[in-house]
Write an enzyme that holds these catalytic residues in place. Structure first.
Site, PDB file in Angstrom:
ATOM      1  N   ARG A 107       0.921  -1.212  -0.053  1.00 12.31           N
ATOM      2  CA  ARG A 107       0.043   0.000   0.120  1.00 12.31           C
ATOM      3  C   ARG A 107       0.932   1.236   0.058  1.00 12.31           C
ATOM      4  O   ARG A 107       1.799   1.554   0.928  1.00 12.31           O
ATOM      5  CB  ARG A 107      -0.861   0.136   1.340  1.00 12.31           C
ATOM      6  CG  ARG A 107      -1.828   1.377   1.560  1.00 12.31           C
ATOM      7  CD  ARG A 107      -2.445   1.327   2.739  1.00 12.31           C
ATOM      8  NE  ARG A 107      -3.137   2.459   2.913  1.00 12.31           N
ATOM      9  CZ  ARG A 107      -4.687   2.688   2.518  1.00 12.31           C
ATOM     10  NH1 ARG A 107      -5.122   1.785   1.948  1.00 12.31           N
ATOM     11  NH2 ARG A 107      -5.274   3.861   2.979  1.00 12.31           N
ATOM     12  N   HIS A 134      -7.333   0.939  -6.848  1.00 16.25           N
ATOM     13  CA  HIS A 134      -7.435   0.367  -5.338  1.00 16.25           C
ATOM     14  C   HIS A 134      -8.407  -0.910  -5.752  1.00 16.25           C
ATOM     15  O   HIS A 134      -9.415  -0.929  -5.617  1.00 16.25           O
ATOM     16  CB  HIS A 134      -8.235   1.473  -4.654  1.00 16.25           C
ATOM     17  CG  HIS A 134      -8.266   1.288  -3.314  1.00 16.25           C
ATOM     18  ND1 HIS A 134      -7.724   0.187  -2.644  1.00 16.25           N
ATOM     19  CD2 HIS A 134      -8.691   1.925  -2.126  1.00 16.25           C
ATOM     20  CE1 HIS A 134      -8.014   0.181  -1.289  1.00 16.25           C
ATOM     21  NE2 HIS A 134      -8.439   1.228  -1.024  1.00 16.25           N
ATOM     22  N   GLN A 137     -10.359  -2.782  -2.983  1.00 15.73           N
ATOM     23  CA  GLN A 137     -11.482  -2.147  -2.505  1.00 15.73           C
ATOM     24  C   GLN A 137     -12.866  -2.497  -3.254  1.00 15.73           C
ATOM     25  O   GLN A 137     -13.895  -2.561  -2.902  1.00 15.73           O
ATOM     26  CB  GLN A 137     -11.184  -0.659  -2.540  1.00 15.73           C
ATOM     27  CG  GLN A 137     -12.478   0.286  -2.114  1.00 15.73           C
ATOM     28  CD  GLN A 137     -12.887   0.270  -0.635  1.00 15.73           C
ATOM     29  OE1 GLN A 137     -11.994   0.545   0.095  1.00 15.73           O
ATOM     30  NE2 GLN A 137     -14.022  -0.087  -0.456  1.00 15.73           N
ATOM     31  N   ASP A 230     -16.066   9.817  -2.068  1.00 13.08           N
ATOM     32  CA  ASP A 230     -14.685   9.392  -1.371  1.00 13.08           C
ATOM     33  C   ASP A 230     -14.054  11.015  -0.934  1.00 13.08           C
ATOM     34  O   ASP A 230     -14.793  11.922  -1.224  1.00 13.08           O
ATOM     35  CB  ASP A 230     -13.584   8.946  -2.340  1.00 13.08           C
ATOM     36  CG  ASP A 230     -12.491   8.554  -1.799  1.00 13.08           C
ATOM     37  OD1 ASP A 230     -12.328   8.255  -0.422  1.00 13.08           O
ATOM     38  OD2 ASP A 230     -11.527   8.043  -2.557  1.00 13.08           O
ATOM     39  N   CYS A 271     -15.764   4.637   0.808  1.00 15.21           N
ATOM     40  CA  CYS A 271     -14.539   3.648   1.333  1.00 15.21           C
ATOM     41  C   CYS A 271     -13.919   4.033   2.399  1.00 15.21           C
ATOM     42  O   CYS A 271     -13.045   3.399   2.856  1.00 15.21           O
ATOM     43  CB  CYS A 271     -13.643   3.857   0.199  1.00 15.21           C
ATOM     44  SG  CYS A 271     -13.032   5.254  -0.371  1.00 15.21           S
ATOM     45  N   ARG A 316     -14.093  -5.327   3.357  1.00  8.12           N
ATOM     46  CA  ARG A 316     -12.703  -5.604   2.873  1.00  8.12           C
ATOM     47  C   ARG A 316     -12.019  -6.688   3.182  1.00  8.12           C
ATOM     48  O   ARG A 316     -11.023  -7.399   2.574  1.00  8.12           O
ATOM     49  CB  ARG A 316     -12.103  -4.323   3.570  1.00  8.12           C
ATOM     50  CG  ARG A 316     -12.537  -3.073   3.038  1.00  8.12           C
ATOM     51  CD  ARG A 316     -12.233  -2.739   1.520  1.00  8.12           C
ATOM     52  NE  ARG A 316     -10.808  -2.819   1.360  1.00  8.12           N
ATOM     53  CZ  ARG A 316      -9.788  -1.861   1.461  1.00  8.12           C
ATOM     54  NH1 ARG A 316     -10.142  -0.839   1.931  1.00  8.12           N
ATOM     55  NH2 ARG A 316      -8.483  -2.143   1.061  1.00  8.12           N
TER      56      ARG A 316
END
Length: 333
Positions: A107, A134, A137, A230, A271, A316
């Protein structure tokens, strides 16, 4: 033979639409196994490296719990713990870690970094987030949609706000792959790039997905089954926040915009983390600077029955579990 065995998951287009659908269904299955306390140690005896350049709550927690549930040992390696790209090249680090670990999560910032890891590690590498994509996700997000609505093709998902970031681009590609109609409500300066749009249109031609990009928020949300937003400022991004907030305020998910979908069944997704109230130090600073009590989503909508943000956050973990199992597990042992 498992066609995903040994593969890295660096961006959505690494896999076919059928394989993305498989991961979503597998994640739903693994979530049920967990709820029923049925063991599923597909990675038993493995060691998993978790590389983090960026801070994290959900990604780190999800990979850690997923690895443990799968019988593996996760080892967290933060930006100050190893020499990644500092005193040692990413390629050299990849070779060292690949000789000791069975899989690597990354990440961070540059997509090139995770690509270089995958090219040199000799073990599967999973993208926990970069500035461009991503993918983990996405499995959680479309898993959430499928759990709620029972199907994916024909649904309409509207993303509002900064549509030029990693989440927006991943949503565009994944929706187009899976036959989900994808709408964007965003100012012209923050709409998806031409490069990503071209890729998405190619998938949409096969899947029947409809793509709509508009600078009018009400046009974008009309008929939407789900609204998604987001944060307005991506991690590490350097912009004038006053200008960004003024530009994006018309795309805030509030009760008026939710009603503009024309559907009482519309759900709301995020998210996370979300600036929906003043209960964080960052939120308080923003409120003082901009005289706002919320940014991309109001607290009333965030806390409403329409919100599925915490189901989405939970997902997740089974999503990441499915990705690691399918690419590095012993599913048929």
């Amino acid at each position: 033979m498992n066609p995903l065995q040994g593969k890295s998951f660096l961006k959505e287009i690494d896999f076919t639409p059928e394989q993305i659908n498989y991961l979503i269904d597998f994640a739903i299955h693994l979530d049920k196994l967990k709820a029923q306390h049925i063991p599923h140690e597909y990675l038993k005896g493995q060691n998993i490296a978790l590389l983090f350049e960026k801070t994290s709550t959900r990604t780190r927690s999800a990979f850690t719990v997923a690895a443990n549930d799968l019988g593996a040992h996760p080892e967290f390696l933060g930006k100050d713990d190893i020499q990644l790209g500092n005193k040692e090249s990413i390629a050299d680090t990849a070779k060292v870690l690949g000789s000791m670990f069975d899989g690597i999560e990354f990440r961070g910032f540059a997509q090139k970094a995770v690509e270089t890891l995958a090219e040199n590690a000799g073990v599967p590498v999973w993208n926990g987030l970069t500035d461009d994509w991503h993918p983990t996700q996405m499995i959680a997000d479309f898993m959430t949609l499928k759990q709620h609505f029972g199907t994916l093709p024909g649904l309409t998902l509207t993303y509002l706000g900064d549509a030029r970031n990693n989440v927006a681009h991943s949503l565009l590609i994944t929706a187009a792959m899976l036959g989900v109609n994808i709408h964007f409500g965003a100012p012209a300066a923050l709409q998806p790039t031409d490069e990503v749009m071209t890729k998405a249109k190619a998938y949409a031609q096969s899947s029947g997905s409809e793509i709509l990009v508009s600078d009018n928020a009400e046009t974008a949300v009309n008929g939407a089954d789900a609204l998604y937003t987001d944060v307005w400022l991506s991690m590490g991004e350097q912009v004038d926040f006053h200008e960004r907030a003024a530009l994006l305020l018309p795309y805030q998910i509030n009760q008026t915009l939710l009603a503009a979908t024309g559907k009482k069944s519309t759900i709301v997704m995020h998210c996370l983390p979300a600036f929906h109230d003043l209960k964080t130090t960052t939120g308080q600073k923003i409120a003082a600077a901009l005289n706002l009590t919320a940014l991309e989503i109001t607290d009333a909508v965030f806390q409403s029955d329409a919100s599925v943000v915490f189901t989405q956050a939970h997902n997740r973990m089974p999503a990441i579990k499915a990705i690691m199992s399918a690419t590095n597990g012993h599913l048929f042992a």
